[in-house]
Design a protein around this motif. Sequence first.
Motif, PDB file in Angstrom:
ATOM      1  N   VAL A   1       0.842  -1.193   0.000  1.00  0.00           N
ATOM      2  CA  VAL A   1       0.000   0.000   0.000  1.00  0.00           C
ATOM      3  C   VAL A   1       0.878   1.245   0.000  1.00  0.00           C
ATOM      4  N   GLY A   2       0.298   2.331  -0.438  1.00  0.00           N
ATOM      5  CA  GLY A   2       1.002   3.605  -0.533  1.00  0.00           C
ATOM      6  C   GLY A   2       0.401   4.431  -1.648  1.00  0.00           C
ATOM      7  N   GLU A   3       0.756   5.701  -1.671  1.00  0.00           N
ATOM      8  CA  GLU A   3       0.237   6.587  -2.711  1.00  0.00           C
ATOM      9  C   GLU A   3       0.798   6.213  -4.072  1.00  0.00           C
ATOM     10  N   SER A   4       0.209   6.788  -5.128  1.00  0.00           N
ATOM     11  CA  SER A   4       0.749   6.596  -6.468  1.00  0.00           C
ATOM     12  C   SER A   4       2.192   7.087  -6.495  1.00  0.00           C
ATOM     13  N   GLY A   5       3.053   6.308  -7.138  1.00  0.00           N
ATOM     14  CA  GLY A   5       4.466   6.666  -7.174  1.00  0.00           C
ATOM     15  C   GLY A   5       5.270   6.149  -6.007  1.00  0.00           C
ATOM     16  N   SER A   6       4.648   5.331  -5.141  1.00  0.00           N
ATOM     17  CA  SER A   6       5.365   4.827  -3.970  1.00  0.00           C
ATOM     18  C   SER A   6       6.220   3.604  -4.285  1.00  0.00           C
TER      19      SER A   6
ATOM     20  N   ALA B   1      -9.591  -6.317   4.499  1.00  0.00           N
ATOM     21  CA  ALA B   1     -10.495  -7.460   4.355  1.00  0.00           C
ATOM     22  C   ALA B   1      -9.790  -8.706   3.851  1.00  0.00           C
ATOM     23  N   ILE B   2      -8.775  -8.563   2.986  1.00  0.00           N
ATOM     24  CA  ILE B   2      -8.234  -9.737   2.298  1.00  0.00           C
ATOM     25  C   ILE B   2      -6.811 -10.097   2.704  1.00  0.00           C
ATOM     26  N   ALA B   3      -6.033  -9.142   3.208  1.00  0.00           N
ATOM     27  CA  ALA B   3      -4.605  -9.384   3.412  1.00  0.00           C
ATOM     28  C   ALA B   3      -4.313 -10.019   4.767  1.00  0.00           C
ATOM     29  N   ASP B   4      -3.194 -10.750   4.817  1.00  0.00           N
ATOM     30  CA  ASP B   4      -2.644 -11.266   6.076  1.00  0.00           C
ATOM     31  C   ASP B   4      -1.537 -10.350   6.582  1.00  0.00           C
ATOM     32  N   GLN B   5      -0.694  -9.880   5.641  1.00  0.00           N
ATOM     33  CA  GLN B   5       0.416  -8.988   5.962  1.00  0.00           C
ATOM     34  C   GLN B   5       0.295  -7.724   5.106  1.00  0.00           C
ATOM     35  N   VAL B   6       0.814  -6.610   5.619  1.00  0.00           N
ATOM     36  CA  VAL B   6       0.775  -5.338   4.904  1.00  0.00           C
ATOM     37  C   VAL B   6       2.164  -4.718   4.925  1.00  0.00           C
ATOM     38  N   ALA B   7       2.586  -4.198   3.760  1.00  0.00           N
ATOM     39  CA  ALA B   7       3.834  -3.444   3.659  1.00  0.00           C
ATOM     40  C   ALA B   7       3.494  -2.050   3.147  1.00  0.00           C
ATOM     41  N   VAL B   8       3.860  -1.029   3.924  1.00  0.00           N
ATOM     42  CA  VAL B   8       3.559   0.360   3.581  1.00  0.00           C
ATOM     43  C   VAL B   8       4.798   0.987   2.943  1.00  0.00           C
ATOM     44  N   LEU B   9       4.627   1.521   1.730  1.00  0.00           N
ATOM     45  CA  LEU B   9       5.742   2.092   0.969  1.00  0.00           C
ATOM     46  C   LEU B   9       5.547   3.588   0.785  1.00  0.00           C
ATOM     47  N   TYR B  10       6.647   4.320   0.900  1.00  0.00           N
ATOM     48  CA  TYR B  10       6.648   5.741   0.567  1.00  0.00           C
ATOM     49  C   TYR B  10       7.877   6.040  -0.272  1.00  0.00           C
ATOM     50  N   GLN B  11       7.659   6.499  -1.509  1.00  0.00           N
ATOM     51  CA  GLN B  11       8.740   6.805  -2.443  1.00  0.00           C
ATOM     52  C   GLN B  11       9.768   5.664  -2.516  1.00  0.00           C
ATOM     53  N   GLY B  12       9.251   4.452  -2.612  1.00  0.00           N
ATOM     54  CA  GLY B  12      10.104   3.299  -2.818  1.00  0.00           C
ATOM     55  C   GLY B  12      10.834   2.806  -1.594  1.00  0.00           C
ATOM     56  N   ARG B  13      10.485   3.333  -0.421  1.00  0.00           N
ATOM     57  CA  ARG B  13      11.123   2.898   0.831  1.00  0.00           C
ATOM     58  C   ARG B  13      10.055   2.346   1.765  1.00  0.00           C
ATOM     59  N   LEU B  14      10.379   1.254   2.443  1.00  0.00           N
ATOM     60  CA  LEU B  14       9.435   0.671   3.385  1.00  0.00           C
ATOM     61  C   LEU B  14       9.356   1.511   4.645  1.00  0.00           C
ATOM     62  N   CYS B  15       8.119   1.782   5.082  1.00  0.00           N
ATOM     63  CA  CYS B  15       7.893   2.502   6.329  1.00  0.00           C
ATOM     64  C   CYS B  15       7.416   1.577   7.443  1.00  0.00           C
ATOM     65  N   GLN B  16       6.601   0.598   7.060  1.00  0.00           N
ATOM     66  CA  GLN B  16       5.996  -0.284   8.049  1.00  0.00           C
ATOM     67  C   GLN B  16       5.646  -1.603   7.391  1.00  0.00           C
ATOM     68  N   VAL B  17       5.876  -2.695   8.114  1.00  0.00           N
ATOM     69  CA  VAL B  17       5.540  -4.035   7.647  1.00  0.00           C
ATOM     70  C   VAL B  17       5.019  -4.824   8.837  1.00  0.00           C
ATOM     71  N   GLY B  18       3.905  -5.536   8.642  1.00  0.00           N
ATOM     72  CA  GLY B  18       3.413  -6.341   9.751  1.00  0.00           C
ATOM     73  C   GLY B  18       2.075  -6.988   9.460  1.00  0.00           C
ATOM     74  N   PRO B  19       1.545  -7.748  10.423  1.00  0.00           N
ATOM     75  CA  PRO B  19       0.220  -8.358  10.265  1.00  0.00           C
ATOM     76  C   PRO B  19      -0.839  -7.280  10.087  1.00  0.00           C
ATOM     77  N   VAL B  20      -1.866  -7.574   9.297  1.00  0.00           N
ATOM     78  CA  VAL B  20      -2.872  -6.573   8.981  1.00  0.00           C
ATOM     79  C   VAL B  20      -3.538  -6.035  10.245  1.00  0.00           C
ATOM     80  N   SER B  21      -3.762  -6.892  11.224  1.00  0.00           N
ATOM     81  CA  SER B  21      -4.422  -6.437  12.449  1.00  0.00           C
ATOM     82  C   SER B  21      -3.564  -5.434  13.203  1.00  0.00           C
ATOM     83  N   GLU B  22      -2.254  -5.653  13.226  1.00  0.00           N
ATOM     84  CA  GLU B  22      -1.357  -4.753  13.942  1.00  0.00           C
ATOM     85  C   GLU B  22      -1.144  -3.435  13.189  1.00  0.00           C
TER      86      GLU B  22
END
Length: 686
Positions: free
Chosen positions: A397-402, A570-591
Amino acid sequence: MSEPQTMNMKMTPMIEVDNFTLGYTNAEGRLVSVLRNVSLQVAPGEALGLVGESGCGKSTLALAMMAFLRSGSQVQNGAIRFHGQDLFALKPQSLQSLRGGRIGLIPQNAGQSLTPTLKIDAQLYEALKLHSGLPSSQWRQHAIELLQQVRLPAPEAMLERYPHQLSGGQQQRVAVAMALAGEPELLILDEPTTGLDVTTQAHILELLRTLRQELGMAMVFVSHDLGAVARISDRIAVMYAGEVIELGSSRDVLLEPAHPYTRALLNAIPRLDAEGLPPSLPGYPPKVGSITQGCAFASRCSHAQPICSEQNAPMMALAGHQVRCHLSGHLEQTEAASNVVSLPVQSTDEPLLLLEQVQISYHRPGLIDAWLQRPAPVATVDGVDLQLNRGETLALVGESGSGKSTIMRAISGILPARSGQIRLKQDDLNQPVEQRSKALTRRVQMIFQNPDASLNPRHTVFEILQQPLRLYFGLNHDACRDKAAELLSLVRLAPHYLDRMPGQLSGGEKQRVAIARCFAGEPDLILCDEVTSALDVSVQAAVLKLLKELQQQRGVTYLFIAHDLAVVKAIADQVAVLYQGRLCQVGPVSEVFTGHHHPYTRTLMNAVLEPDPDHQPVIAGDDSPEQHPPARGCAYQRRCPLAEPRCKEQLPPWQAHQGNRIRCHLELDALATLIDRPQLIKAVNA
């Protein structure tokens, strides 16, 4: 900003749809009604939302308000009047001056509506030439003023750019500016925010609200996104099978829906505060012209009575709005949360996909770069470490261009990484797709955002499905036919669909065929690139459930890209948050969504829209897409309201809590304390 004015019912309507019925000639030569007895009004300064499933007639009605009919269509009954003047009685020359002038249109995909070979100035000049009446000597200055009006930075420089040099949000703002060139009294918006990320969508909607207040325009807003409709509309018309079945204020329709169909649409929306998949509507909308008596929704309605199939209900006043239902006023309110579909997780601890220190760049140095010893630009994606286990869904997940799609391109072999490791178990994926073995190619498949662009319009469904079956398994014609029928059954389509062309399918059916083609190769990993963003909420819910069920049955693994965070929840088990091609946060969807948040994750969550007129999204400031990631420090430093001096100089460390990893200098406890403070909300809005 004060709320836009609501409709004064004593005002003369700007546009009036009066018992309007529109038909077209079908393949059998029979005239069938695509719009049936539609009556509604839009007052000056009012915003009306048109909602419903694909094929319900929303866009057809909106375009009819410009007297635009597709070939073979004809008005069967009623009229559409603009300031009391029948649009279909006007001469072509009068209509031509009206369209784009007093009535403006903003299309769904600005990237497709802008001419790619013309600079922005030429496209704005054309709109001014046709609709403004200004001399050519004043075009440039007025074009600059239009770009300033839609809040685009550096308008003089923007005029010299081509559409591909702008972000999606900037392209949509240019489309708004072009529509404003004729100073319209009525603005028709056909899915203007579909495909935009959550923050860009929030900015565009806020821009439209502001322009409406400043210019006093009326708006007709077509969308399947009920959150966007709630944000911008005073009143909402719910359409089904070419009819208006519920009409009232946004508050009445969204918070106290009276028609079973409206309730079903609201129940089908995934929400950040709910667990599991939302329920989908059973069945499909009826074929145009197939309903000759009774309620068109009766076959899908769990409350239907015999009278519903025998007589169509008239529009009746109920609780401040109008409803077309025999049972209105006698139905109990149903809670969406009680209908949530929960499917058990089938993931394992067996690693399938591994990314280690992946760096990806679109820059390809040439001889001149080497001769001049030019330094390589900052990588588009850098330092990405991810692990995806078999049977699991990881959402990017992240904005366009992430960098979400860039990572997916690298995994698929379209754009190999500059450095780092990408492995599917023991197989190296960091190589161009044309150099991969057939067996490795088969194991990694992709479902694209737009099935119209990925399905060959000249091939039948069978021909589309037999290609991977022949390529990967060498099946003969009869074996392909049997296997193709089995694949269609897998995605809940009957065998007779094998002989249909893509143009004969609905949007949801096309996406199911695309999913079936993907599963034809029996892959281990499926890359899902915005597979539900163009679908209405009911079809989206059905596709999400289908993907989850197929994952359970086949044990496949999904890498899932989506802008809609509620869909991800609703569908994911894990989420990785990207900003400008760099990871900001990674973890279980609930967390990630309920525990500690990176400031950027909170920015994304704050911008999520809800189908509630009282919901107020918190909108972060824009970040110019031409700004490359900073060479040092935190990638998010320019926009972060919590940034400290060290954020500009030092790369933040990773911090972990219950599997939730956050890359930030602030301690986790401090983040949990600071993230919801009023001063942060104020800073983000600044």
